[in-house]
Write a protein that holds these residues in place. Structure first.
Motif, PDB file in Angstrom:
ATOM      1  N   UNK A 263      49.718  28.515  26.268  1.00  0.00           N
ATOM      2  CA  UNK A 263      50.789  28.184  25.341  1.00  0.00           C
ATOM      3  C   UNK A 263      50.230  27.764  23.984  1.00  0.00           C
ATOM      4  N   UNK A 264      48.947  27.364  23.968  1.00  0.00           N
ATOM      5  CA  UNK A 264      48.271  26.967  22.734  1.00  0.00           C
ATOM      6  C   UNK A 264      46.783  27.278  22.907  1.00  0.00           C
ATOM      7  N   UNK A 265      46.398  28.502  22.548  1.00  0.00           N
ATOM      8  CA  UNK A 265      45.057  29.005  22.855  1.00  0.00           C
ATOM      9  C   UNK A 265      43.954  28.283  22.103  1.00  0.00           C
ATOM     10  N   UNK A 266      44.272  27.735  20.929  1.00  0.00           N
ATOM     11  CA  UNK A 266      43.247  27.150  20.077  1.00  0.00           C
ATOM     12  C   UNK A 266      42.402  28.240  19.434  1.00  0.00           C
ATOM     13  N   UNK A 267      41.811  27.936  18.307  1.00  0.00           N
ATOM     14  CA  UNK A 267      40.930  28.906  17.646  1.00  0.00           C
ATOM     15  C   UNK A 267      39.798  28.153  16.948  1.00  0.00           C
ATOM     16  N   UNK A 268      38.583  28.653  17.123  1.00  0.00           N
ATOM     17  CA  UNK A 268      37.408  28.122  16.448  1.00  0.00           C
ATOM     18  C   UNK A 268      36.773  29.267  15.685  1.00  0.00           C
ATOM     19  N   UNK A 269      36.937  29.287  14.365  1.00  0.00           N
ATOM     20  CA  UNK A 269      36.305  30.313  13.540  1.00  0.00           C
ATOM     21  C   UNK A 269      34.864  29.887  13.287  1.00  0.00           C
ATOM     22  N   UNK A 270      33.932  30.726  13.675  1.00  0.00           N
ATOM     23  CA  UNK A 270      32.532  30.323  13.741  1.00  0.00           C
ATOM     24  C   UNK A 270      31.991  29.855  12.393  1.00  0.00           C
ATOM     25  N   UNK A 271      32.120  30.673  11.361  1.00  0.00           N
ATOM     26  CA  UNK A 271      31.550  30.311  10.059  1.00  0.00           C
ATOM     27  C   UNK A 271      32.181  29.039   9.508  1.00  0.00           C
ATOM     28  N   UNK A 272      33.497  28.944   9.581  1.00  0.00           N
ATOM     29  CA  UNK A 272      34.186  27.769   9.064  1.00  0.00           C
ATOM     30  C   UNK A 272      33.783  26.505   9.816  1.00  0.00           C
ATOM     31  N   UNK A 273      33.619  26.643  11.125  1.00  0.00           N
ATOM     32  CA  UNK A 273      33.282  25.484  11.946  1.00  0.00           C
ATOM     33  C   UNK A 273      31.856  25.006  11.696  1.00  0.00           C
ATOM     34  N   UNK A 274      30.918  25.954  11.658  1.00  0.00           N
ATOM     35  CA  UNK A 274      29.511  25.586  11.513  1.00  0.00           C
ATOM     36  C   UNK A 274      29.184  25.129  10.099  1.00  0.00           C
ATOM     37  N   UNK A 275      29.673  25.877   9.104  1.00  0.00           N
ATOM     38  CA  UNK A 275      29.305  25.577   7.720  1.00  0.00           C
ATOM     39  C   UNK A 275      30.368  24.774   6.967  1.00  0.00           C
ATOM     40  N   UNK A 276      31.517  24.567   7.588  1.00  0.00           N
ATOM     41  CA  UNK A 276      32.578  23.841   6.906  1.00  0.00           C
ATOM     42  C   UNK A 276      33.025  22.592   7.628  1.00  0.00           C
ATOM     43  N   UNK A 277      32.192  22.070   8.518  1.00  0.00           N
ATOM     44  CA  UNK A 277      32.589  20.877   9.281  1.00  0.00           C
ATOM     45  C   UNK A 277      32.741  19.674   8.350  1.00  0.00           C
ATOM     46  N   UNK A 278      33.496  18.696   8.814  1.00  0.00           N
ATOM     47  CA  UNK A 278      33.762  17.505   8.011  1.00  0.00           C
ATOM     48  C   UNK A 278      33.483  16.254   8.848  1.00  0.00           C
ATOM     49  N   UNK A 279      32.409  15.507   8.542  1.00  0.00           N
ATOM     50  CA  UNK A 279      31.446  15.730   7.463  1.00  0.00           C
ATOM     51  C   UNK A 279      30.505  16.890   7.792  1.00  0.00           C
ATOM     52  N   UNK A 280      29.754  17.376   6.799  1.00  0.00           N
ATOM     53  CA  UNK A 280      28.886  18.535   7.025  1.00  0.00           C
ATOM     54  C   UNK A 280      27.763  18.231   8.020  1.00  0.00           C
ATOM     55  N   UNK A 281      27.365  19.270   8.742  1.00  0.00           N
ATOM     56  CA  UNK A 281      26.173  19.169   9.590  1.00  0.00           C
ATOM     57  C   UNK A 281      24.947  19.129   8.670  1.00  0.00           C
ATOM     58  N   UNK A 282      23.955  18.344   9.032  1.00  0.00           N
ATOM     59  CA  UNK A 282      22.734  18.251   8.233  1.00  0.00           C
ATOM     60  C   UNK A 282      22.159  19.647   7.987  1.00  0.00           C
ATOM     61  N   UNK A 283      21.974  20.055   6.722  1.00  0.00           N
ATOM     62  CA  UNK A 283      21.467  21.397   6.412  1.00  0.00           C
ATOM     63  C   UNK A 283      20.147  21.722   7.099  1.00  0.00           C
TER      64      UNK A 283
END
Length: 204
Positions: free
Chosen positions: A161-181
């Motif tokens: 009923x609510x599949x959820x979605x994780x877009x890879x690029x947005x998740x890895x490079x756009x996390x909040x706060x950012x992942x340590x480069x």
């Protein structure tokens, strides 16, 4: 040899528990709607209209899940319409709670998914034409790309009923706060400045 009644009961109980854990439970009622407005609980209108593909990835996903149709609550199913501009894509992503089955209505798509590390990250891919169907197993990273010069349209059913979605690029490079480069630079074998540029691009 005589088998005790207690042993039989324990065996039956173990089987019942194992089956309960292996399958979704059967509904205990016809439906379970989280609102009192019965008139709108089982209906949605608008999937005949194309979504706006004027964005960076040149695609648009119109979702019809429990947020749009409250009557889907506990039903384990939802639907999306996906519009693709020429050469647009639904970028690599995953649905943590659902298998997806997609049917192409218009255009030509290159689609695929990558299996898990345990399966040696195999790519399963296909070029789809109208009427073709492709399945993306639950949790697998998958994508669709319009390889044609005209718009493409697909519809997909999802087993949640609510599949959820994780877009890879947005998740890895756009996390909040950012992942340590430095972490991402080592993980992706990239120069740290490239990672910083990517994080700037995908910053929320």
């Amino acid at each position: 040899m005589r088998v005790s009644l207690s042993l039989i009961l324990i065996t039956i109980l173990a089987l019942v528990i194992s089956f309960a854990k292996a399958y979704d439970p059967s509904p205990l009622q016809d439906f379970c709607v989280a609102t009192d407005d019965i008139k709108i609980d089982f209906f949605f209108s608008g999937l005949n209209k194309a979504g706006n593909t004027n964005n960076d990835v040149k695609s648009n996903v119109t979702t019809v899940n429990v947020d749009q149709i409250p009557g889907l609550n506990t039903m384990g199913i939802s639907l999306v319409r996906i519009d693709y501009a020429p050469y647009g894509q639904n970028p690599p992503h995953t649905h943590p709670r659902a298998t997806e089955i997609l049917v192409l209505i218009e255009g030509t798509l290159y689609v695929g998914f990558v299996s898990s590390n345990q399966d040696n990250n195999r790519l399963f891919a296909k070029v789809l034409h109208p009427g073709d169907v492709f399945v993306f197993p639950i949790g697998q990273i998958h994508f669709q790309v319009n390889i044609g010069k005209t718009p493409a349209v697909a519809f997909a059913g999802l087993s949640s009923q609510n599949a959820g979605v994780i877009t890879i690029a947005n998740t890895v490079f756009g996390s909040n706060p950012p992942i340590n480069p430095e972490v991402l630079a080592q993980a992706f074998q990239l120069d740290v400045n490239v990672v910083k540029d990517l994080e700037a691009k995908f910053k929320n």
